[in-house]
Design a protein around this motif. Sequence first.
Motif, PDB file in Angstrom:
ATOM      1  N   SER A  21       0.804  -1.223   0.000  1.00 58.35           N
ATOM      2  CA  SER A  21       0.000   0.000   0.000  1.00 58.35           C
ATOM      3  C   SER A  21       0.835   1.270   0.000  1.00 58.35           C
ATOM      4  CB  SER A  21      -0.950   0.010   1.195  1.00 58.35           C
ATOM      5  OG  SER A  21      -0.240  -0.099   2.407  1.00 58.35           O
ATOM      6  N   HIS A  22       2.101   1.205   0.490  1.00 57.80           N
ATOM      7  CA  HIS A  22       2.897   2.434   0.513  1.00 57.80           C
ATOM      8  C   HIS A  22       3.240   2.917  -0.890  1.00 57.80           C
ATOM      9  CE1 HIS A  22       5.625  -0.992   0.605  1.00 57.80           C
ATOM     10  NE2 HIS A  22       6.598  -0.241   0.167  1.00 57.80           N
ATOM     11  N   ARG A 119       3.348   7.648   5.417  1.00 54.99           N
ATOM     12  CA  ARG A 119       3.782   6.826   4.285  1.00 54.99           C
ATOM     13  C   ARG A 119       2.727   5.772   3.958  1.00 54.99           C
ATOM     14  NH1 ARG A 119       9.665   4.610   4.236  1.00 54.99           N
ATOM     15  NH2 ARG A 119       9.062   4.332   2.059  1.00 54.99           N
ATOM     16  N   PHE A 120       1.492   6.241   3.988  1.00 55.27           N
ATOM     17  CA  PHE A 120       0.336   5.423   3.588  1.00 55.27           C
ATOM     18  C   PHE A 120       0.193   4.184   4.470  1.00 55.27           C
ATOM     19  CE2 PHE A 120      -2.018   7.327   0.397  1.00 55.27           C
ATOM     20  CZ  PHE A 120      -2.911   6.426  -0.162  1.00 55.27           C
ATOM     21  N   ASN A 121       0.219   4.398   5.755  1.00 57.21           N
ATOM     22  CA  ASN A 121      -0.021   3.313   6.700  1.00 57.21           C
ATOM     23  C   ASN A 121      -1.523   3.049   6.762  1.00 57.21           C
ATOM     24  OD1 ASN A 121      -0.215   1.555   8.853  1.00 57.21           O
ATOM     25  ND2 ASN A 121       1.275   2.651  10.114  1.00 57.21           N
ATOM     26  N   LEU A 122      -1.954   1.894   6.289  1.00 62.19           N
ATOM     27  CA  LEU A 122      -3.382   1.590   6.212  1.00 62.19           C
ATOM     28  C   LEU A 122      -3.821   0.567   7.255  1.00 62.19           C
ATOM     29  CD1 LEU A 122      -3.869   1.495   2.329  1.00 62.19           C
ATOM     30  CD2 LEU A 122      -4.182   3.402   3.910  1.00 62.19           C
ATOM     31  N   SER A 203      16.898   1.710  14.764  1.00 61.53           N
ATOM     32  CA  SER A 203      16.669   1.077  13.471  1.00 61.53           C
ATOM     33  C   SER A 203      15.175   0.991  13.207  1.00 61.53           C
ATOM     34  CB  SER A 203      17.267  -0.328  13.430  1.00 61.53           C
ATOM     35  OG  SER A 203      16.862  -0.995  12.244  1.00 61.53           O
ATOM     36  N   LEU A 204      14.726   1.537  12.088  1.00 60.47           N
ATOM     37  CA  LEU A 204      13.303   1.540  11.746  1.00 60.47           C
ATOM     38  C   LEU A 204      12.827   0.174  11.276  1.00 60.47           C
ATOM     39  CD1 LEU A 204      13.047   4.939   9.839  1.00 60.47           C
ATOM     40  CD2 LEU A 204      12.641   4.485  12.265  1.00 60.47           C
ATOM     41  N   THR A 205      13.751  -0.770  11.069  1.00 64.29           N
ATOM     42  CA  THR A 205      13.370  -2.106  10.621  1.00 64.29           C
ATOM     43  C   THR A 205      13.291  -3.102  11.770  1.00 64.29           C
ATOM     44  OG1 THR A 205      15.673  -2.679  10.159  1.00 64.29           O
ATOM     45  CG2 THR A 205      14.389  -1.760   8.341  1.00 64.29           C
ATOM     46  N   MET A 206      13.569  -2.653  12.980  1.00 60.70           N
ATOM     47  CA  MET A 206      13.526  -3.534  14.148  1.00 60.70           C
ATOM     48  C   MET A 206      12.262  -3.255  14.951  1.00 60.70           C
ATOM     49  SD  MET A 206      16.315  -5.317  13.898  1.00 60.70           S
ATOM     50  CE  MET A 206      16.813  -5.962  15.495  1.00 60.70           C
ATOM     51  N   LYS A 207      11.628  -4.295  15.454  1.00 61.11           N
ATOM     52  CA  LYS A 207      10.332  -4.168  16.115  1.00 61.11           C
ATOM     53  C   LYS A 207      10.370  -3.216  17.302  1.00 61.11           C
ATOM     54  CE  LYS A 207       6.469  -7.065  17.587  1.00 61.11           C
ATOM     55  NZ  LYS A 207       5.597  -6.721  16.469  1.00 61.11           N
ATOM     56  N   GLU A 259       3.413   0.514  13.694  1.00 62.63           N
ATOM     57  CA  GLU A 259       3.954  -0.426  12.708  1.00 62.63           C
ATOM     58  C   GLU A 259       3.270  -0.200  11.363  1.00 62.63           C
ATOM     59  OE1 GLU A 259       3.269  -4.321  14.169  1.00 62.63           O
ATOM     60  OE2 GLU A 259       4.594  -4.096  15.901  1.00 62.63           O
ATOM     61  N   THR A 260       4.049  -0.276  10.314  1.00 64.06           N
ATOM     62  CA  THR A 260       3.487  -0.096   8.974  1.00 64.06           C
ATOM     63  C   THR A 260       3.012  -1.426   8.423  1.00 64.06           C
ATOM     64  OG1 THR A 260       5.615  -0.425   7.878  1.00 64.06           O
ATOM     65  CG2 THR A 260       5.059   1.827   8.553  1.00 64.06           C
ATOM     66  N   ASN A 261       2.409  -1.376   7.234  1.00 70.60           N
ATOM     67  CA  ASN A 261       1.876  -2.582   6.617  1.00 70.60           C
ATOM     68  C   ASN A 261       2.785  -3.102   5.512  1.00 70.60           C
ATOM     69  OD1 ASN A 261      -0.422  -0.128   6.205  1.00 70.60           O
ATOM     70  ND2 ASN A 261       1.008  -0.454   4.539  1.00 70.60           N
ATOM     71  N   ARG A 262       4.067  -2.835   5.621  1.00 68.95           N
ATOM     72  CA  ARG A 262       4.991  -3.305   4.590  1.00 68.95           C
ATOM     73  C   ARG A 262       5.282  -4.795   4.756  1.00 68.95           C
ATOM     74  NH1 ARG A 262       7.385   1.380   6.544  1.00 68.95           N
ATOM     75  NH2 ARG A 262       7.050   3.178   5.194  1.00 68.95           N
ATOM     76  N   ARG A 263       5.938  -5.370   3.744  1.00 69.20           N
ATOM     77  CA  ARG A 263       6.257  -6.800   3.785  1.00 69.20           C
ATOM     78  C   ARG A 263       7.168  -7.130   4.958  1.00 69.20           C
ATOM     79  NH1 ARG A 263       4.861  -9.765  -0.565  1.00 69.20           N
ATOM     80  NH2 ARG A 263       4.090  -8.647  -2.388  1.00 69.20           N
ATOM     81  N   SER A 264       8.090  -6.258   5.256  1.00 66.99           N
ATOM     82  CA  SER A 264       8.982  -6.478   6.397  1.00 66.99           C
ATOM     83  C   SER A 264       8.613  -5.480   7.491  1.00 66.99           C
ATOM     84  CB  SER A 264      10.442  -6.274   5.979  1.00 66.99           C
ATOM     85  OG  SER A 264      10.638  -4.984   5.468  1.00 66.99           O
ATOM     86  N   MET A 265       9.014  -5.808   8.710  1.00 66.69           N
ATOM     87  CA  MET A 265       8.758  -4.908   9.832  1.00 66.69           C
ATOM     88  C   MET A 265       9.344  -3.540   9.525  1.00 66.69           C
ATOM     89  SD  MET A 265       7.869  -3.886  12.744  1.00 66.69           S
ATOM     90  CE  MET A 265       7.015  -5.406  13.136  1.00 66.69           C
ATOM     91  N   GLY A 266       8.640  -2.509   9.874  1.00 69.73           N
ATOM     92  CA  GLY A 266       9.180  -1.183   9.626  1.00 69.73           C
ATOM     93  C   GLY A 266       8.299  -0.088  10.184  1.00 69.73           C
TER      94      GLY A 266
END
Length: 299
Positions: A21-22, A119-122, A203-207, A259-266
Amino acid sequence: SGTTGVKEGGFVLLIINKRNSHYWSRFFRDLNNHEAGPNLNIETIIPFQDHVWLILRKTKQAQAITFFDGEHFIKQMITTNKGSEVKAVLDYEGFIGEYRKTNSPHRTKIKYSDLVFSRFNLTAKRWFMPSFAGKPLSSFTSYYYGERPSNKTKKIKMVDVFTYPKKSSGGLDYKNIPWTQMPPGTHKTTSIRKINKSCLLISLTMKDLNPVWFEYENKPIYVNPRTIALEVDNEKALGLFLEFQLLEKHTQEQLKHLETNRRSMGYSFNEIKESLKIKLPSLKKQQEYINEVVNKKIK
């Protein structure tokens, strides 16, 4: 384009994959180039388990967006016969009945500018996030880009956000960061940066953002783009206090909503700066808190 020929007052239903969705922020930015634009605006957003319904309506003026929590009406998850795919079972009767109510607790209004900022967090949990006490990170930290390595740099202390060493008392353990050789010419193409200031690293990729405080003592470290360095206003906050606070329950609960809805945590950096709240007592109280946490760690 499927939006071509939409008349004034008409609408379009888009069903999109939540994980991608982003990318749709670019679609809506470019929508003005289509024959149906520039007045095709998002009217309603309804997220489900793995996809989102977007209702677009052609109007002369954009209105606040209705966000309805479809995820709330997922009553169970089932595994398909192949066992490799999980599908959601929706309570359609409850969903339709509640959707018709204008005062439903599962309905809220959001601004398009806030949607872009996220960033289009749905995800529904983002837009039904409760209010938390504290001050946003942006009020006492600022982004520090760092410097590019020079052509004279031969070896570096590279901080890998997944495996960096921490002192038992908190903070980055500089002496236990291994040296890494820099091949000739790397400085021309590398994206790593030299950090030669005291900074809070996240880190924005770590939970849990994996925060650590780096106390600069005339010996720099190097980080890759996955690591964000934040300078801290030392008249308002202590770096080690922030490292510990970011791991507290009060903060981690907020991260669940961001948390965003991307494929990986972010996470969106904009959201972390402006929406994540930290309670800041006096510097004296912060130091007392640090001492208390460190004593517990040492024991």
